[in-house]
Design a protein around this motif. Structure first.
Motif, PDB file in Angstrom:
ATOM      1  N   SER A  42     -45.474 -21.591  12.967  1.00 46.31           N
ATOM      2  CA  SER A  42     -45.585 -21.149  14.358  1.00 46.31           C
ATOM      3  C   SER A  42     -44.366 -20.326  14.748  1.00 46.31           C
ATOM      4  O   SER A  42     -43.238 -20.812  14.742  1.00 46.31           O
ATOM      5  N   LYS A  43     -44.623 -19.067  15.113  1.00 56.04           N
ATOM      6  CA  LYS A  43     -43.514 -18.183  15.524  1.00 56.04           C
ATOM      7  C   LYS A  43     -42.847 -18.734  16.774  1.00 56.04           C
ATOM      8  O   LYS A  43     -41.630 -18.645  16.936  1.00 56.04           O
ATOM      9  N   GLU A  44     -43.664 -19.299  17.678  1.00 58.31           N
ATOM     10  CA  GLU A  44     -43.097 -19.828  18.918  1.00 58.31           C
ATOM     11  C   GLU A  44     -42.176 -21.013  18.636  1.00 58.31           C
ATOM     12  O   GLU A  44     -41.074 -21.105  19.185  1.00 58.31           O
ATOM     13  N   LEU A 104     -45.331  -7.320  18.509  1.00 54.68           N
ATOM     14  CA  LEU A 104     -46.296  -8.380  18.845  1.00 54.68           C
ATOM     15  C   LEU A 104     -46.497  -9.260  17.617  1.00 54.68           C
ATOM     16  O   LEU A 104     -46.724  -8.747  16.525  1.00 54.68           O
ATOM     17  N   LYS A 105     -46.396 -10.570  17.820  1.00 53.19           N
ATOM     18  CA  LYS A 105     -46.548 -11.471  16.672  1.00 53.19           C
ATOM     19  C   LYS A 105     -47.567 -12.559  16.955  1.00 53.19           C
ATOM     20  O   LYS A 105     -47.427 -13.304  17.926  1.00 53.19           O
ATOM     21  N   ALA A 106     -48.569 -12.648  16.092  1.00 53.39           N
ATOM     22  CA  ALA A 106     -49.488 -13.795  16.162  1.00 53.39           C
ATOM     23  C   ALA A 106     -48.661 -15.044  15.877  1.00 53.39           C
ATOM     24  O   ALA A 106     -47.840 -15.054  14.962  1.00 53.39           O
ATOM     25  N   GLY A 164     -49.776 -10.664  10.615  1.00 53.95           N
ATOM     26  CA  GLY A 164     -49.816 -10.961  12.048  1.00 53.95           C
ATOM     27  C   GLY A 164     -48.768 -10.308  12.925  1.00 53.95           C
ATOM     28  O   GLY A 164     -48.673 -10.638  14.098  1.00 53.95           O
ATOM     29  N   VAL A 165     -47.984  -9.379  12.378  1.00 54.18           N
ATOM     30  CA  VAL A 165     -46.967  -8.708  13.188  1.00 54.18           C
ATOM     31  C   VAL A 165     -47.347  -7.247  13.388  1.00 54.18           C
ATOM     32  O   VAL A 165     -47.620  -6.534  12.420  1.00 54.18           O
ATOM     33  N   LEU A 166     -47.389  -6.808  14.650  1.00 54.62           N
ATOM     34  CA  LEU A 166     -47.702  -5.404  14.941  1.00 54.62           C
ATOM     35  C   LEU A 166     -46.501  -4.777  15.634  1.00 54.62           C
ATOM     36  O   LEU A 166     -45.912  -5.391  16.528  1.00 54.62           O
ATOM     37  N   ILE A 167     -46.151  -3.580  15.223  1.00 56.11           N
ATOM     38  CA  ILE A 167     -45.054  -2.860  15.865  1.00 56.11           C
ATOM     39  C   ILE A 167     -45.626  -1.530  16.360  1.00 56.11           C
ATOM     40  O   ILE A 167     -46.127  -0.736  15.570  1.00 56.11           O
ATOM     41  N   LEU A 168     -45.593  -1.344  17.678  1.00 59.42           N
ATOM     42  CA  LEU A 168     -46.305  -0.208  18.279  1.00 59.42           C
ATOM     43  C   LEU A 168     -45.374   0.611  19.162  1.00 59.42           C
ATOM     44  O   LEU A 168     -44.534   0.053  19.870  1.00 59.42           O
ATOM     45  N   ILE A 184     -44.196 -11.930  22.127  1.00 59.74           N
ATOM     46  CA  ILE A 184     -43.758 -10.535  22.302  1.00 59.74           C
ATOM     47  C   ILE A 184     -42.244 -10.547  22.198  1.00 59.74           C
ATOM     48  O   ILE A 184     -41.567 -11.356  22.839  1.00 59.74           O
ATOM     49  N   GLU A 185     -41.732  -9.634  21.362  1.00 58.31           N
ATOM     50  CA  GLU A 185     -40.304  -9.672  21.048  1.00 58.31           C
ATOM     51  C   GLU A 185     -39.622  -8.350  21.297  1.00 58.31           C
ATOM     52  O   GLU A 185     -40.234  -7.296  21.141  1.00 58.31           O
ATOM     53  N   GLU A 186     -38.375  -8.428  21.602  1.00 55.12           N
ATOM     54  CA  GLU A 186     -37.512  -7.243  21.673  1.00 55.12           C
ATOM     55  C   GLU A 186     -37.442  -6.636  20.264  1.00 55.12           C
ATOM     56  O   GLU A 186     -37.336  -7.368  19.274  1.00 55.12           O
ATOM     57  N   PHE A 187     -37.493  -5.324  20.154  1.00 51.98           N
ATOM     58  CA  PHE A 187     -37.391  -4.662  18.850  1.00 51.98           C
ATOM     59  C   PHE A 187     -35.928  -4.614  18.413  1.00 51.98           C
ATOM     60  O   PHE A 187     -35.060  -4.228  19.184  1.00 51.98           O
ATOM     61  N   LEU A 188     -35.661  -5.015  17.181  1.00 51.09           N
ATOM     62  CA  LEU A 188     -34.300  -4.962  16.653  1.00 51.09           C
ATOM     63  C   LEU A 188     -34.218  -3.812  15.660  1.00 51.09           C
ATOM     64  O   LEU A 188     -35.039  -3.710  14.748  1.00 51.09           O
ATOM     65  N   ASP A 189     -33.218  -2.982  15.847  1.00 52.34           N
ATOM     66  CA  ASP A 189     -33.082  -1.805  15.001  1.00 52.34           C
ATOM     67  C   ASP A 189     -31.951  -2.034  14.007  1.00 52.34           C
ATOM     68  O   ASP A 189     -30.806  -2.199  14.412  1.00 52.34           O
ATOM     69  N   ILE A 246     -31.035  -2.861   9.398  1.00 51.87           N
ATOM     70  CA  ILE A 246     -31.509  -2.952   8.023  1.00 51.87           C
ATOM     71  C   ILE A 246     -31.731  -4.429   7.685  1.00 51.87           C
ATOM     72  O   ILE A 246     -30.951  -5.294   8.070  1.00 51.87           O
ATOM     73  N   GLU A 247     -32.831  -4.690   6.968  1.00 50.39           N
ATOM     74  CA  GLU A 247     -33.220  -6.087   6.718  1.00 50.39           C
ATOM     75  C   GLU A 247     -32.693  -6.607   5.388  1.00 50.39           C
ATOM     76  O   GLU A 247     -32.532  -5.851   4.434  1.00 50.39           O
ATOM     77  N   LEU A 248     -32.472  -7.904   5.352  1.00 56.74           N
ATOM     78  CA  LEU A 248     -32.162  -8.585   4.095  1.00 56.74           C
ATOM     79  C   LEU A 248     -32.632 -10.021   4.213  1.00 56.74           C
ATOM     80  O   LEU A 248     -32.909 -10.498   5.315  1.00 56.74           O
ATOM     81  N   VAL A 271     -31.815 -13.264  13.267  1.00 58.81           N
ATOM     82  CA  VAL A 271     -32.935 -13.823  12.499  1.00 58.81           C
ATOM     83  C   VAL A 271     -34.243 -13.216  12.981  1.00 58.81           C
ATOM     84  O   VAL A 271     -34.541 -13.219  14.178  1.00 58.81           O
ATOM     85  N   ILE A 272     -35.011 -12.700  12.039  1.00 58.75           N
ATOM     86  CA  ILE A 272     -36.352 -12.194  12.355  1.00 58.75           C
ATOM     87  C   ILE A 272     -37.369 -13.294  12.169  1.00 58.75           C
ATOM     88  O   ILE A 272     -38.299 -13.446  12.937  1.00 58.75           O
ATOM     89  N   GLU A 273     -37.206 -14.073  11.115  1.00 53.39           N
ATOM     90  CA  GLU A 273     -38.186 -15.136  10.858  1.00 53.39           C
ATOM     91  C   GLU A 273     -37.622 -16.144   9.878  1.00 53.39           C
ATOM     92  O   GLU A 273     -36.689 -15.855   9.121  1.00 53.39           O
ATOM     93  N   TYR A 274     -38.217 -17.323   9.929  1.00 53.55           N
ATOM     94  CA  TYR A 274     -37.983 -18.324   8.889  1.00 53.55           C
ATOM     95  C   TYR A 274     -39.238 -18.432   8.043  1.00 53.55           C
ATOM     96  O   TYR A 274     -40.349 -18.391   8.561  1.00 53.55           O
TER      97      TYR A 274
HETATM   98  P1  AMP Z   1     -42.227 -11.232  10.224  1.00 56.24           P
HETATM   99  O1  AMP Z   1     -43.606 -11.594   9.739  1.00 56.24           O
HETATM  100  O2  AMP Z   1     -41.794 -11.940  11.468  1.00 56.24           O
HETATM  101  O3  AMP Z   1     -41.230 -11.193   9.132  1.00 56.24           O
HETATM  102  O4  AMP Z   1     -42.334  -9.681  10.604  1.00 56.24           O
HETATM  103  C1  AMP Z   1     -42.756  -8.731   9.647  1.00 56.24           C
HETATM  104  C2  AMP Z   1     -41.857  -7.542   9.684  1.00 56.24           C
HETATM  105  O5  AMP Z   1     -41.883  -6.942  10.982  1.00 56.24           O
HETATM  106  C3  AMP Z   1     -40.395  -7.844   9.451  1.00 56.24           C
HETATM  107  O6  AMP Z   1     -40.081  -7.904   8.097  1.00 56.24           O
HETATM  108  C4  AMP Z   1     -39.727  -6.686  10.132  1.00 56.24           C
HETATM  109  O7  AMP Z   1     -39.751  -5.529   9.318  1.00 56.24           O
HETATM  110  C5  AMP Z   1     -40.617  -6.428  11.303  1.00 56.24           C
HETATM  111  N1  AMP Z   1     -40.120  -7.112  12.514  1.00 56.24           N
HETATM  112  C6  AMP Z   1     -40.437  -8.347  12.933  1.00 56.24           C
HETATM  113  N2  AMP Z   1     -39.802  -8.650  14.073  1.00 56.24           N
HETATM  114  C7  AMP Z   1     -39.062  -7.573  14.402  1.00 56.24           C
HETATM  115  C8  AMP Z   1     -38.190  -7.259  15.490  1.00 56.24           C
HETATM  116  N3  AMP Z   1     -37.967  -8.119  16.498  1.00 56.24           N
HETATM  117  N4  AMP Z   1     -37.592  -6.060  15.483  1.00 56.24           N
HETATM  118  C9  AMP Z   1     -37.829  -5.178  14.486  1.00 56.24           C
HETATM  119  N5  AMP Z   1     -38.644  -5.398  13.450  1.00 56.24           N
HETATM  120  C10 AMP Z   1     -39.256  -6.582  13.403  1.00 56.24           C
END
Ligand code: AMP
Ligand code: GLY
Length: 423
Positions: free
Chosen positions: A106-108, A148-150, A158-162, A190-195, A197-199, A287-290
């Motif tokens: 659950s993202k929430e 947007l995240k389911a 389940g993640v849409l970036i628009l 619904i999340e703030e967009f983070l700009d 590089i990912e790791l 953190v974007i996700e666990y």
């Molecule tokens: P997730 O399933 O939460 O990992 O999201 C899939 C992908 O969407 C991530 O690997 C990121 O590339 C992108 N993403 C998710 N959340 C964000 C965010 N808040 N800001 C920017 N990119 C995101």
């Protein structure tokens, strides 16, 4: 000790390859496995969420340690199933119990956990079909792009970036009202967009202490230059060159420690891997996700760099003595290139014969969507094989993987030619 690995991807072949090197492993089983695991272990034809089937196999094969590869069985409570069964409760399970698996399920739940424990992440709000209008209003307060995240598991889709507000509103509505992702989108974050590089950072925990494994960077998009549809991952590099000692210290202090402490404070027992998806925004880790498991294809570069006996580590995790184990890491870089079926991540054909695997000598071919048929290895999935190499630099390792791939052939084979391009 007899060991069972649950799953059938490149990640599980890599686990099997590493576990097999341990003298502590006397019998190795994989359910359901693939052609790669079949070559080094006994495959059991059991689905990853068939808990009763797994129970029978564990008893029959005297298995003492179970390593859960994918998230589905964890989110469905496989660890709890073992603990609640008199015949299984003494079998060690690597993977968190259901309550903690909600960090991925659950993202929430994950966002609330991060906020509660002061772990840096994107600002957010969550919505259901009862407050769609509030969601529109929240979107209006944000700058594009809109994230947007389911809430639930949606097979990585389940993640849409628009970029467009109207499109974001319409997708948001379709997730909640038209169940675009089924059950998974009955709630939407619904999340703030983070700009940045990912790791990815990988942590082992026994619920008391933790150890940090090497970082990795995954290439999620199907197309070169990170264009096109999202996939499970098209390649990976470890270590991540921009993850300096200073940045890694910040990740440990600001993210890893509060995460492990948070699990304890919240009474969430956790024996397993924590895969933390991070983004470097300026100098800050967020953190974007666990995920409550290892990544795929990140495992294919992280485990080859681990020098310590993995079974020793698993036993220490199960016995809550992880603090006594020292984790030794190979200084060399490791990279992997994912070979996929033409058409993936959309429709693709299966059953194509793969030739040339035996000619790969400078790299390791970890099988994913591949199986034996009439003595031949044929494709059985979208991601078919991960070709891992070592090098003194990641560039050298990548070059080796691409050279090894020259040997491989199957009809409509595809792979990204630019892994590492952005480093
Ligand atoms: P997730 O399933 O939460 O990992 O999201 C899939 C992908 O969407 C991530 O690997 C990121 O590339 C992108 N993403 C998710 N959340 C964000 C965010 N808040 N800001 C920017 N990119 C995101
Ligand atoms: N490679 C990303 C994942 O395993 O989720």
């Amino acid at each position: 000790m007899n060991i069972l690995i649950i799953g059938s991807g490149g990640r599980e072949h890599t686990f099997a390859w590493k576990v097999k090197q341990s003298e502590r492993c006397t019998g190795l089983f994989v359910a359901p496995g693939n052609s790669g695991t079949e070559s080094i272990a006994t495959n059991l034809n059991i689905a990853v969420t068939d808990f009763e089937g797994i129970k029978k196999a564990v008893i029959q094969n005297k298995i003492k340690l179970v390593v859960v590869g994918p998230e589905d069985p964890l989110v469905q409570g496989i660890h709890d199933f073992f603990l609640q069964d008199n015949l299984l409760k003494n079998v060690a399970v690597i993977g968190p119990q259901k309550a903690a698996a909600e960090l991925e399920g659950s993202k929430e739940f994950a966002k609330e956990f991060m906020i509660r424990h002061n772990i840096p992440t994107a600002a957010y709000q969550s919505f259901t079909k009862e407050n769609v209008e509030d969601g529109y209003q929240f979107l209006e307060t944000l700058n594009p792009p809109y994230v947007l995240k389911a809430d639930g598991l949606a097979a990585g889709k389940g993640v849409l970036i628009l970029n467009d507000l109207d499109e974001a509103k319409s997708e948001f509505k379709s997730m909640l009202i038209d169940a675009k992702f089924g059950e998974a989108s009955t709630k939407v974050v619904i999340e703030e967009f983070l700009d940045g590089i990912e790791l990815s950072c990988f942590v082992l925990t026994d619920g008391k202490d933790y150890k940090i494994l090497p970082t990795a960077k995954d290439y999620k998009r199907i197309g070169e230059g990170d264009k096109g549809l999202n996939t499970g991952g098209m390649g990976a590099v470890s270590p991540v060159p921009f993850a300096t000692k200073k940045f890694l210290d910040r990740i440990e202090n600001e993210v890893v420690k509060p995460t492990v402490e948070g699990l304890k404070k919240d009474n969430l027992p956790y024996v397993g891997f924590i895969f933390i998806g991070l983004i470097k925004v300026g100098d800050d880790p967020k953190v974007i996700e666990y995920n409550v498991r290892m990544g795929d294809p990140e495992t294919e570069v992280v485990l080859p760099r681990l020098k310590t006996d993995l079974v020793e580590i698993f036993q220490a995790m199960a016995n809550q003595t992880l603090s006594e184990v020292s984790i030794n890491i190979d200084e060399r870089a490791a990279t992997t290139i994912m070979i996929v079926s033409g058409g993936y991540p959309e429709a693709y054909e299966k059953g194509k014969e793969i030739t040339g695997i035996e000619k790969i000598t400078d790299s390791i071919a970890f099988h994913a969507g591949a199986k034996f048929k009439d003595g031949k290895v044929v494709t059985s999935g979208g991601r078919v094989m991960a070709i891992t190499s070592y090098g003194n630099t990641y560039q050298e390792a990548i070059k080796k993987s691409y050279q090894s791939i020259e040997n491989l052939h199957f009809d409509k084979m595809n792979y990204r030619k630019d892994i590492g391009f952005d480093l």
